[in-house]
Design an enzyme around this catalytic site. Structure first.
Site, PDB file in Angstrom:
ATOM      1  N   LYS A  80       0.847  -1.202   0.000  1.00 27.94           N
ATOM      2  CA  LYS A  80       0.000   0.000   0.000  1.00 27.94           C
ATOM      3  C   LYS A  80       0.886   1.259   0.000  1.00 27.94           C
ATOM      4  O   LYS A  80       2.093   1.173  -0.083  1.00 27.94           O
ATOM      5  CB  LYS A  80      -0.968  -0.031   1.182  1.00 27.94           C
ATOM      6  CG  LYS A  80      -1.799  -1.335   1.272  1.00 27.94           C
ATOM      7  CD  LYS A  80      -2.856  -1.464   0.178  1.00 27.94           C
ATOM      8  CE  LYS A  80      -3.392  -2.858  -0.025  1.00 27.94           C
ATOM      9  NZ  LYS A  80      -4.283  -3.389   0.974  1.00 27.94           N
TER      10      LYS A  80
HETATM   11  C1  LIG Z   1      -5.296  -4.514   1.317  1.00 31.13           C
HETATM   12  C2  LIG Z   1      -6.770  -4.352   1.366  1.00 31.13           C
HETATM   13  C3  LIG Z   1      -7.540  -4.755   2.470  1.00 31.13           C
HETATM   14  C4  LIG Z   1      -6.973  -5.527   3.621  1.00 31.13           C
HETATM   15  O1  LIG Z   1      -5.898  -4.911   4.195  1.00 31.13           O
HETATM   16  P1  LIG Z   1      -5.030  -5.662   5.313  1.00 31.13           P
HETATM   17  O2  LIG Z   1      -4.323  -4.531   5.998  1.00 31.13           O
HETATM   18  O3  LIG Z   1      -4.103  -6.573   4.563  1.00 31.13           O
HETATM   19  O4  LIG Z   1      -5.946  -6.397   6.215  1.00 31.13           O
HETATM   20  C5  LIG Z   1      -8.885  -4.475   2.470  1.00 31.13           C
HETATM   21  N1  LIG Z   1      -9.475  -3.857   1.431  1.00 31.13           N
HETATM   22  C6  LIG Z   1      -8.776  -3.482   0.349  1.00 31.13           C
HETATM   23  C7  LIG Z   1      -9.474  -2.782  -0.766  1.00 31.13           C
HETATM   24  C8  LIG Z   1      -7.409  -3.735   0.274  1.00 31.13           C
HETATM   25  O5  LIG Z   1      -6.733  -3.388  -0.819  1.00 31.13           O
END
Ligand SMILES: *Cc1c(COP(=O)(O)O)cnc(C)c1O
Length: 384
Positions: free
Chosen positions: A188
């Protein structure tokens, strides 16, 4: 292989984490509140509650908004499974709203239609979860207006979108929602290794989510059933979890937040360069209204103009050392969701997107040589 996403870790990040390792607190110290304050200040939201993942953040957000058995949560099929699973954790049911063919986000017209039908059937959702795909905000004005009319709450899944803006304001200020969720997974925009956060302007929701993050236990006399027995005293006032973020993760987040704007502007440079390098190829990109955080750079192949299949182009890119990916397999087509009665054909725009989409590498560390390699490989993959 050039990966599709990659974290950026500096000496400052490493020094910050090492200093916390040598400090008195590895968890439940000063770094988590510091990270929360930084998030809230950046977004212009009143409260931030940091947790150990966006998945946990979605769970506590749903619970704080009272989601439970007999309730419905609606989200987009074009997302990671966590955006939908959070409803199931609460004993609620999930349904989906198809995407807009240009923004690839939840389509407000499709939402309005589905709400009109659901109202007649007495099956209106309690919560709607719009997901800001690739870091580009959904049409929050339209979704918020429908929320006012039909009485549902809104959780923005902004896992892709920290650093993005909507109508000139930071995503996360919750102007058009009840709660916003961020993810700090390494792919991210900024990372804490694993981690997530919820933002809200409502003190009651922030308080509930903070309790849910830590067993439903409070040390705040205001929240207790009686006067404390003594200085050791705490009370469990609800059923919570251990979803806490550690001090190591939080300080990494504090350090990374200093570079958030830099990261997003670098992502814009890369996207602009891709736009130039790929101009004229038989493909489409996302309609990017506002200022996207550009978590992903997704292309959709115009398959009518290409002799190869989607899969062949994808495989050819991997064979040429370009670590492409696909975001997302429509959630309703997952076996776990099919078992609930969903089927292929239920959300045709999301399914069509899936049959054409490829995520190209996108992260701040990409070099000009990397971008040329990706563009060259894509041309060969399409034409070769
Ligand atoms: C990455 C992601 C999640 C989950 O994130 P985590 O921190 O890995 O639990 C949820 N929704 C979206 C759209 C994502 O891209």
């Amino acid at each position: 292989m050039i990966p599709y996403g990659r974290q950026d870790i500096t000496q400052d990040d490493i020094d910050a984490v090492v200093a916390v390792l040598r400090s008195n607190f590895l968890t439940q110290g000063p770094q988590v509140p510091r990270f929360e304050a930084k998030l809230a200040a950046y977004c212009g939201g009143a409260y931030a509650v940091a947790v150990n993942s966006a998945t946990s953040a979605l769970h506590v957000a749903c619970l704080a908004l009272g989601l439970g058995e007999g309730d419905w949560l609606w989200t987009t099929p074009n997302t990671f499974v966590a955006s939908a699973n959070c409803a199931l954790y609460c004993g609620a049911q999930v349904d989906f709203v198809d995407i807009d063919p240009h923004s690839w986000n939840m389509c407000p017209q499709a939402l309005a239609k589905k709400l009109a039908v659901a109202e007649k059937a007495g099956r209106l959702p309690r919560i709607v979860v719009p997901v800001h795909l690739c870091g580009t905000s959904c049409d929050m004005l339209a979704i918020h207006e429908l929320g006012q009319r039909y009485g549902f709450k809104i959780i923005e899944d902004a896992s892709h979108a920290i650093g993005a803006r909507y109508r000139g304001e930071p995503v996360g200020n919750c102007r058009h929602s009840d709660i916003t969720v961020f993810s700090f997974h390494p792919v991210k925009i900024v990372t804490t290794a694993e981690g997530g956060a919820t933002l809200t302007n409502r003190a009651d929701l922030a308080e509930k989510m903070a309790l849910l993050r830590s067993h439903g236990i409070t040390r705040d006399p205001r929240l207790m059933s009686k006067a404390p027995d003594g200085p050791w005293y705490y009370e469990q006032v609800g059923l919570g979890f251990n979803y806490r973020m550690t001090e190591l993760h939080a300080v990494l987040g504090v350090s990374q937040m200093d570079r958030l704007d830099e990261y997003v502007s670098r992502r814009h440079e890369i996207a602009t360069r891709y736009d130039e390098l790929l101009a004229g190829l038989p493909l489409r990109i996302q309609q990017r209204a506002d200022y996207s955080a550009l978590h992903l750079y997704v292309i959709r192949l115009n398959l009518e103009e290409i002799k190869k299949s989607h899969r062949e182009v994808f495989v050819a890119l991997r064979e040429r050392g370009v670590g492409v990916n696909l975001h997302y397999i429509p959630v309703h087509t997952q076996p776990y969701y099919r078992a609930m009665g969903f089927a292929e054909g239920d959300f045709p725009e999301a399914e069509r997107y899936y049959s054409e989409a490829i995520s190209l590498p996108m992260y701040p560390g990409l070099t000009e040589a990397d971008l040329l390699k990706v563009a060259g490989a894509l041309k060969e993959a399409i034409q070769g």
